[in-house]
Design an enzyme around this catalytic site. Structure first.
Site, PDB file in Angstrom:
ATOM      1  N   GLY A  97       0.842  -1.207   0.000  1.00  0.00           N
ATOM      2  CA  GLY A  97       0.000   0.000   0.000  1.00  0.00           C
ATOM      3  C   GLY A  97       0.870   1.246   0.000  1.00  0.00           C
ATOM      4  O   GLY A  97       0.502   2.272   0.582  1.00  0.00           O
ATOM      5  N   GLY A 106      -0.338   4.938  -1.179  1.00  0.00           N
ATOM      6  CA  GLY A 106      -1.368   5.678  -0.450  1.00  0.00           C
ATOM      7  C   GLY A 106      -0.828   6.835   0.377  1.00  0.00           C
ATOM      8  O   GLY A 106       0.365   7.137   0.350  1.00  0.00           O
ATOM      9  N   ASP A 117       2.370  -1.944  -4.314  1.00  0.00           N
ATOM     10  CA  ASP A 117       0.942  -1.593  -4.316  1.00  0.00           C
ATOM     11  C   ASP A 117       0.266  -2.437  -5.377  1.00  0.00           C
ATOM     12  O   ASP A 117       0.936  -3.151  -6.123  1.00  0.00           O
ATOM     13  CB  ASP A 117       0.741  -0.086  -4.565  1.00  0.00           C
ATOM     14  CG  ASP A 117      -0.490   0.434  -3.830  1.00  0.00           C
ATOM     15  OD1 ASP A 117      -1.589  -0.124  -4.051  1.00  0.00           O
ATOM     16  OD2 ASP A 117      -0.374   1.388  -3.044  1.00  0.00           O
ATOM     17  N   ILE A 118      -1.055  -2.312  -5.461  1.00  0.00           N
ATOM     18  CA  ILE A 118      -1.833  -3.104  -6.423  1.00  0.00           C
ATOM     19  C   ILE A 118      -1.715  -2.526  -7.835  1.00  0.00           C
ATOM     20  O   ILE A 118      -1.971  -3.195  -8.819  1.00  0.00           O
ATOM     21  CB  ILE A 118      -3.324  -3.178  -5.964  1.00  0.00           C
ATOM     22  CG1 ILE A 118      -4.169  -4.081  -6.842  1.00  0.00           C
ATOM     23  CG2 ILE A 118      -3.965  -1.809  -5.894  1.00  0.00           C
ATOM     24  CD1 ILE A 118      -4.069  -5.516  -6.515  1.00  0.00           C
ATOM     25  N   TYR A 125     -15.571  -0.238   8.249  1.00  0.00           N
ATOM     26  CA  TYR A 125     -14.141   0.005   8.459  1.00  0.00           C
ATOM     27  C   TYR A 125     -13.769  -0.251   9.926  1.00  0.00           C
ATOM     28  O   TYR A 125     -12.797  -0.961  10.218  1.00  0.00           O
ATOM     29  CB  TYR A 125     -13.837   1.459   8.069  1.00  0.00           C
ATOM     30  CG  TYR A 125     -12.435   1.922   8.325  1.00  0.00           C
ATOM     31  CD1 TYR A 125     -11.358   1.355   7.658  1.00  0.00           C
ATOM     32  CD2 TYR A 125     -12.179   2.962   9.217  1.00  0.00           C
ATOM     33  CE1 TYR A 125     -10.075   1.809   7.875  1.00  0.00           C
ATOM     34  CE2 TYR A 125     -10.896   3.427   9.436  1.00  0.00           C
ATOM     35  CZ  TYR A 125      -9.849   2.849   8.770  1.00  0.00           C
ATOM     36  OH  TYR A 125      -8.570   3.301   8.987  1.00  0.00           O
TER      37      TYR A 125
HETATM   38  N1  SER Z   1      -8.911   8.553   8.714  1.00  0.00           N
HETATM   39  C1  SER Z   1      -9.756   7.412   8.848  1.00  0.00           C
HETATM   40  C2  SER Z   1     -11.084   7.632   8.227  1.00  0.00           C
HETATM   41  O1  SER Z   1     -11.553   8.748   8.262  1.00  0.00           O
HETATM   42  C3  SER Z   1      -9.954   7.064  10.307  1.00  0.00           C
HETATM   43  O2  SER Z   1      -8.928   6.247  10.708  1.00  0.00           O
HETATM   44  O3  SER Z   1     -11.662   6.721   7.746  1.00  0.00           O
END
Ligand code: SER
Length: 323
Positions: free
Chosen positions: A9, A12, A35-36, A143
């Site tokens: 990654g 990013g 990375d991908i 997430y």
């Molecule tokens: N920065 C992240 C988000 O906003 C939180 O870890 O998803």
């Protein structure tokens, strides 16, 4: 023996800056970026770069074997806002990639692993002020769920299989080099770009939404510090609370106005407001400060100074080397 590092990654927001920092510390030949895809040409062209699919065990393993890697930083993830749009994709990417890396640790292909967690592990039932390390954690975003489950697996692999995995609960990270993507805290980066390019910004969070934040340099320092710390000093093997500052959209706008008096902000909260409302306002990170001597450096004024300076250079005084 020098350690050989793989960053997954690396194109990013955090991965890119981590790549530069680790190369400065450990030498270009010892830090492999991956990375991908080739989405960040600055990283692709800056040193050794490999295409690695974080969701494919063999893809990671063959890169580890090819470069005799002993340390992995797994920075690939789908963040909170995008995760709500693609729940299963977020689950698959965030959880599968972690299992692959943990299993490489268990099989002794690698010795040390860094995996970031997030303030998103907390939820609406968590105490919002000075959120403790150990508290109620009922995340309501996909997430957050992936990060919480990941923390449990990190601790499990450490206790059961002796895998040396280390983790931090990052707050919102502010930086000027690479844009973040798909996060709820991204407004605190966009606002500086729009201040420089347009002189105004429409914020997708309400003016009084307080969230924990940190400048990139501090986040990188914390990452390097926890990875350098002696094994025994890293007592928490789920993930450490990590904190620097907290502010609201109104406060960040005020700090920009102090330097750009004509800057204007308006507010149009969208679906990300609910995500932000479920997260802490500020964090108690005393374990990190105690166990491996964590200390942040940048306050809001210092962040605003640096962001406006660097973005003004990027947009208004382009040089041959800037992108
Ligand atoms: N920065 C992240 C988000 O906003 C939180 O870890 O998803």
């Amino acid at each position: 023996m020098k350690s050989k590092i793989l960053i997954i990654g690396a194109c990013g927001q955090i991965g890119s800056e981590l790549t530069f920092k680790l190369r400065a510390l450990y030498g270009d030949a010892n830090v492999i970026a991956s990375d991908i895809n080739y989405s960040n040409l600055e990283i692709v062209n800056a040193g050794i770069f490999e295409i690695v699919d974080a969701q494919n065990y063999e893809s990671i393993k063959s890169c580890v074997e090819k470069h005799k890697i002993d340390t992995i930083y797994l920075m690939a993830a789908m963040l909170s806002a995008t995760g709500e749009k693609y729940p299963m994709k977020a689950w698959d990417l965030n959880v599968e990639s972690l299992f692959h890396v943990l299993n490489l640790g268990r099989a002794k292909f690698v010795k040390k692993i860094f995996w970031p967690s997030s303030i998103a592990v907390f939820g609406p039932t968590t105490p919002k002020e000075f959120t403790p390390q150990y508290t109620i954690m009922e995340p309501t975003t996909v997430y957050g769920i992936t990060k919480q489950v990941g923390e449990r697996w990190c601790e499990y692999y450490n206790k059961k299989y002796g895998v040396d995995v280390r983790s931090l609960r990052y707050p919102g990270i502010i930086s000027w080099k690479t844009l973040p993507g798909g996060g709820t805290t991204d407004y605190a980066v966009e606002i500086y770009h729009k201040a420089i390019t347009h002189g105004n910004y429409e914020c997708f969070l309400a003016e009084d939404t307080e969230l924990p934040m940190m400048f990139m340099d501090d986040a990188i320092k914390a990452t390097v510090d926890i990875m350098k710390a002696p094994k025994d000093a890293v007592k928490i093997r789920s993930s450490y609370n990590l904190s620097a500052i907290s502010f609201t959209p109104k406060q960040i706008a005020e700090s920009i106005k102090a330097q750009m008096p004509d800057f204007k902000i308006t507010y149009a909260p969208d679906y990300r407001q609910e995500i932000a409302n479920s997260w802490p306002k500020n964090i108690n990170d005393s374990y990190a400060r105690q166990d491996w001597k964590w200390k942040h450096q940048f306050n809001l004024e210092a962040i605003t100074n640096e962001m406006l300076l660097q973005l003004d250079k990027k947009y208004n005084q382009p040089t041959e080397n800037s992108n």
